[in-house]
Structures are given as C-alpha cells and as structure tokens.
Design a protein around this motif. Structure first.
Motif, PDB file in Angstrom:
ATOM      1  N   ASP A  17      41.824  40.437  39.085  1.00  0.00           N
ATOM      2  CA  ASP A  17      41.499  38.982  39.555  1.00  0.00           C
ATOM      3  C   ASP A  17      42.705  38.841  40.419  1.00  0.00           C
ATOM      4  N   ILE A  18      42.555  37.768  41.158  1.00  0.00           N
ATOM      5  CA  ILE A  18      43.722  37.276  41.915  1.00  0.00           C
ATOM      6  C   ILE A  18      43.363  35.680  41.860  1.00  0.00           C
ATOM      7  N   THR A  19      44.515  35.002  41.299  1.00  0.00           N
ATOM      8  CA  THR A  19      44.243  33.606  41.160  1.00  0.00           C
ATOM      9  C   THR A  19      45.124  32.714  42.320  1.00  0.00           C
ATOM     10  N   ARG A  20      44.699  31.367  42.706  1.00  0.00           N
ATOM     11  CA  ARG A  20      45.344  30.701  43.395  1.00  0.00           C
ATOM     12  C   ARG A  20      45.403  29.383  42.878  1.00  0.00           C
ATOM     13  N   ILE A  21      46.840  28.991  42.843  1.00  0.00           N
ATOM     14  CA  ILE A  21      47.081  27.639  42.183  1.00  0.00           C
ATOM     15  C   ILE A  21      47.980  26.791  43.340  1.00  0.00           C
ATOM     16  N   VAL A  22      47.482  25.591  43.434  1.00  0.00           N
ATOM     17  CA  VAL A  22      48.206  24.634  44.202  1.00  0.00           C
ATOM     18  C   VAL A  22      48.128  23.301  43.554  1.00  0.00           C
ATOM     19  N   LYS A  23      49.439  23.035  43.114  1.00  0.00           N
ATOM     20  CA  LYS A  23      49.447  21.657  42.151  1.00  0.00           C
ATOM     21  C   LYS A  23      48.597  20.588  42.608  1.00  0.00           C
ATOM     22  N   ASP A  24      47.801  20.224  41.792  1.00  0.00           N
ATOM     23  CA  ASP A  24      47.005  18.853  41.949  1.00  0.00           C
ATOM     24  C   ASP A  24      45.785  19.365  42.992  1.00  0.00           C
ATOM     25  N   VAL A  25      45.717  20.263  43.493  1.00  0.00           N
ATOM     26  CA  VAL A  25      44.798  20.637  44.513  1.00  0.00           C
ATOM     27  C   VAL A  25      43.717  21.603  44.036  1.00  0.00           C
ATOM     28  N   VAL A  26      44.369  22.628  43.672  1.00  0.00           N
ATOM     29  CA  VAL A  26      43.398  23.785  43.338  1.00  0.00           C
ATOM     30  C   VAL A  26      43.733  24.951  42.245  1.00  0.00           C
ATOM     31  N   ASP A  27      42.851  25.231  41.392  1.00  0.00           N
ATOM     32  CA  ASP A  27      43.160  26.288  40.395  1.00  0.00           C
ATOM     33  C   ASP A  27      42.121  27.001  40.454  1.00  0.00           C
ATOM     34  N   ASP A  28      41.790  28.275  41.072  1.00  0.00           N
ATOM     35  CA  ASP A  28      40.728  29.045  40.945  1.00  0.00           C
ATOM     36  C   ASP A  28      41.042  30.488  41.000  1.00  0.00           C
ATOM     37  N   THR A  29      39.995  31.004  41.163  1.00  0.00           N
ATOM     38  CA  THR A  29      39.995  32.744  41.219  1.00  0.00           C
ATOM     39  C   THR A  29      39.260  32.926  42.528  1.00  0.00           C
ATOM     40  N   PRO A  30      39.822  33.029  43.715  1.00  0.00           N
ATOM     41  CA  PRO A  30      39.023  33.351  44.999  1.00  0.00           C
ATOM     42  C   PRO A  30      38.523  34.796  45.045  1.00  0.00           C
ATOM     43  N   PHE A  31      39.335  35.642  44.324  1.00  0.00           N
ATOM     44  CA  PHE A  31      39.260  37.242  44.423  1.00  0.00           C
ATOM     45  C   PHE A  31      38.897  37.572  43.149  1.00  0.00           C
ATOM     46  N   ARG A  32      37.911  38.224  42.975  1.00  0.00           N
ATOM     47  CA  ARG A  32      37.897  38.950  41.414  1.00  0.00           C
ATOM     48  C   ARG A  32      37.889  40.363  41.628  1.00  0.00           C
ATOM     49  N   LYS A  33      38.065  40.793  40.207  1.00  0.00           N
ATOM     50  CA  LYS A  33      37.941  42.498  40.170  1.00  0.00           C
ATOM     51  C   LYS A  33      36.669  42.914  40.696  1.00  0.00           C
ATOM     52  N   GLY A  34      36.749  43.862  41.721  1.00  0.00           N
ATOM     53  CA  GLY A  34      35.605  44.333  42.246  1.00  0.00           C
ATOM     54  C   GLY A  34      35.232  44.025  43.471  1.00  0.00           C
ATOM     55  N   HIS A  35      35.965  43.010  44.049  1.00  0.00           N
ATOM     56  CA  HIS A  35      35.794  42.533  45.184  1.00  0.00           C
ATOM     57  C   HIS A  35      36.077  43.478  46.508  1.00  0.00           C
ATOM     58  N   HIS A  52      51.068  42.973  48.367  1.00  0.00           N
ATOM     59  CA  HIS A  52      50.533  44.129  48.015  1.00  0.00           C
ATOM     60  C   HIS A  52      49.155  43.847  47.009  1.00  0.00           C
ATOM     61  N   LEU A  53      48.533  45.048  47.074  1.00  0.00           N
ATOM     62  CA  LEU A  53      47.191  44.856  46.113  1.00  0.00           C
ATOM     63  C   LEU A  53      47.034  46.267  45.423  1.00  0.00           C
ATOM     64  N   TYR A  54      46.303  46.024  44.227  1.00  0.00           N
ATOM     65  CA  TYR A  54      46.089  47.274  43.250  1.00  0.00           C
ATOM     66  C   TYR A  54      44.263  47.580  43.902  1.00  0.00           C
ATOM     67  N   GLY A 136      18.939  41.046  33.755  1.00  0.00           N
ATOM     68  CA  GLY A 136      20.071  41.218  34.589  1.00  0.00           C
ATOM     69  C   GLY A 136      20.407  42.709  34.428  1.00  0.00           C
ATOM     70  N   THR A 137      21.034  43.105  35.649  1.00  0.00           N
ATOM     71  CA  THR A 137      21.351  44.504  35.822  1.00  0.00           C
ATOM     72  C   THR A 137      22.873  44.642  36.304  1.00  0.00           C
ATOM     73  N   ARG A 138      23.535  45.625  35.755  1.00  0.00           N
ATOM     74  CA  ARG A 138      24.720  45.967  36.196  1.00  0.00           C
ATOM     75  C   ARG A 138      25.364  47.335  35.578  1.00  0.00           C
ATOM     76  N   VAL A 139      26.271  47.933  36.016  1.00  0.00           N
ATOM     77  CA  VAL A 139      27.085  48.895  35.487  1.00  0.00           C
ATOM     78  C   VAL A 139      28.380  48.434  34.908  1.00  0.00           C
ATOM     79  N   ILE A 140      28.979  49.196  33.693  1.00  0.00           N
ATOM     80  CA  ILE A 140      30.071  48.503  33.088  1.00  0.00           C
ATOM     81  C   ILE A 140      31.436  48.722  33.845  1.00  0.00           C
ATOM     82  N   PRO A 141      31.587  49.817  34.325  1.00  0.00           N
ATOM     83  CA  PRO A 141      32.805  49.944  35.189  1.00  0.00           C
ATOM     84  C   PRO A 141      32.641  49.283  36.661  1.00  0.00           C
TER      85      PRO A 141
END
Length: 342
Positions: A17-35, A52-54, A136-141
């Motif tokens: 996951d990649i989070t984005r924090i801007v003080k008093d404006v935003v605190d979210d996770t715009p990019f999640r694992k698997g994106h 860099h990304l993994y 609901g459907t999904r795979v684990i990995p």
C-alpha cells in the motif's frame, strides 16, 4: 518482488500500500497492494516521494488477483445477477431480482478446497432482494498460477454455481375452518397474518372462504379452489388431534397426496403438507402460525413460492435447526432458527 524506478513501473503490480498525507487536507491510501501502475499514476507517486516501488516480477504463468476474481465470478454467474466493480482483488455478486438463492453446495465446497481460492455466499435458500450482495469472489494472494485457475474451471464445469429462483407462485386460496369463526362467535384473526406473509413473496390471496368444521364442506371448498386455478391452497385451523379437528382428513379427502402430517419443528409440529397430482401445494397451518413470529410455515414458504417440491426427507431434516429459541425480540430470518436446514 523487485525494487524498480517508479517511471519504469507502468503495467506492473504493486506489492504494498502507498499512503498520501497532506496536513489538514488529506490522509488516504490512493494506491493499494495489487494495483496495476498506470502512466497517469506516475506524477502523483513522485509527488508523495515514491521514486522507487516494489512490484511483482512479470511471469506469464501467473494471473493477477483482479483477473482471477473475474474467473471466479464467471463460474458463479447466472441470470438475475451482475458483478460489482473489482476492488482490491474482490468482486461481489449483486442480485437483479427478488428470489431464493440456490447454490450448488457440493461444487462450491470442492472449489473452496483448492488452496488460495475463495468464493463466499449467502446461505443456501436465503431469500434475496434486488440490489443485495449475495456472494463475493477473490483469490488469497496478489498473483495465482494459471494452472490453479484451470483446476477451478474444471471443477466448476459448465453449470453456474448460483441461481436466483424467481417467485412463481402468484395466486393463493385460504380455507378458514372452525365453527366458532363460521358462526361469527369470534373474529377471524388468522387470515390477515397469512396474507401478510404471502404478500412478502408477491402472492395474492384470490379466494378466501370461512367454513364449518364439517369434512365434506372443507373438502368441497378445497376442490373448488383447486378447480379455480389457485397456485397454492392454505387451510387454517383444526390441525390438532382433537376429535373436532377434521382439517387433515378433509385435505386427504380432497385428492391431495399427503407428504407429511407433522414436522420436527417448534413452533409448528402439527403442520401438514401435500401436493395434488399437478404439483399444486396444499398446507394445513397449525394455530401457532397466527401468533408466533416464525414457524415451520416461514421455513417452507420461500421454497414453495419458487416452485420447489418438498419431500418427506426435507421435512425430516428440519429437526436440525428447527427449534425456535423464542428470543425476547424476534430477529428472524437473521437468527439460527431454520438455518441448518434452509
């Protein structure tokens, strides 16, 4: 996984996951694992300090979780349902109509026994309504092998796992028995309860007659309703073993084949179920249906409403889960009553 420059990550799959924090404006996770990284994601990723990304290394023998969820949805889907948007590797299945959820439970279990595969459903024979999520459907990995998904397809075969059976019973006749009601000594308070239960399944009471405790009179009324084309016939009152309770005999004399007189369910032990030769169901309803929030009739009605023909074995199996705990506040159907046999 491997570390890679952000500009070179387009088309690859994030491992974190990649989070984005801007003080008093935003605190979210715009990019999640698997994106799957897109070209338009690069400026935002760089702006939050991700040079860099993994990512997962590409392997032609692997399938991304989003695509795997779609495969699982495809083996479930049937008429009367549609998928949600894929989110974090999961697809929910949404009902397009009211009905009874019918699941091929054996095949569902076989598929869920495959490691890393998951299909979760509402309970077998749940009443569902348009717009509700039913599975609901999904795979684990994040990634799963193509070989494994081929195994899933082979076990699924060509028949959908899920069916929403529409309510097909539309017209009902009610025969209210009892000399006390017939002669006006007491008010009929049973019929309004039955009408309300039937209305929930789109069933209209098209015929209703109050009759005396006389077998010939009851039988003749049943036969009249049958000849008038009622999709189901319900008889209220006179279902116990007292000498004056002649409704079971009257139903038998009408030509119906009795499946069961008595059910291992409380409340509702004196319930009677039969069918005419053309499949039209007839029920003898014990007095508890009038005052108890949930009874054997509530367990049987959804199946009858979609045209499922219950058997003696079906009735016998109701003993497992057929004891109502009589909670101070009734939450049926969101409770244990009937769940083991639904």
């Amino acid at each position: 996984m491997k570390k890679i420059k952000t500009e070179d990550a387009v088309g690859l799959v994030l491992c974190h996951d990649i989070t984005r924090i801007v003080k008093d404006v935003v605190d979210d996770t715009p990019f999640r694992k698997g994106h799957i990284v897109r070209e338009e994601d690069i400026p935002l990723l760089l702006s939050i300090g991700k040079e860099h990304l993994y990512v997962w290394e590409y392997d032609e023998n692997m399938i991304h979780e989003n695509d795997a969820a779609q495969i699982l949805y495809n083996i479930c889907r049937n008429d009367g349902m549609h998928p949600s948007e894929v989110r974090e590797g999961k697809i929910e299945i949404i009902a397009d109509r009211d009905g009874l959820l019918d699941i091929d439970v054996d095949r569902l279990c076989e598929i869920n026994e495959i490691e890393e595969i998951m299909i979760a459903c509402r309970s077998q024979y749940s009443v569902v309504h348009k717009g509700e999520a039913i599975a609901g459907t999904r795979v684990i990995p994040l990634m799963v092998t193509k070989e494994k998904m081929e195994e899933v397809k082979q076990k699924a075969k060509d028949t959908p796992l899920l069916t929403i059976r529409p309510f097909t019973v539309k017209k009902a006749g009610i025969v209210t028995t009892g000399s006390e009601v017939y002669h006006g000594r007491i008010k009929d308070t049973f019929t309004p309860v039955i009408k309300a239960k039937l209305k929930a399944f789109g069933i209209e009471v098209c015929m209703h007659e109050i009759v005396d405790d006389k077998p010939d009179m009851i039988t003749a009324t049943i036969q009249k309703m049958k000849e008038a084309g009622m999709d189901m016939i319900l008889c209220t009152g006179g279902m116990s073993v007292d000498p004056d309770d002649v409704t079971p005999l009257s139903i038998r004399n009408s030509g119906a084949n009795i499946i069961s007189y008595g059910a291992p369910v409380l409340p509702g032990a004196m319930f009677l179920l039969g069918y005419f030769d053309d499949g039209t169901p007839i029920c003898g309803l014990p007095g508890c249906v009038m005052f108890a929030s949930a009874t054997v009739f509530d367990l049987c009605l959804p199946k009858i409403a979609v045209g499922i023909k219950l058997t003696k074995k079906d009735i016998a199996r109701m003993g497992n889960g057929g004891f109502c705990p009589k909670c101070k506040v009734c939450h049926y159907p969101n409770c244990e009553f009937g769940k083991a046999i639904m």
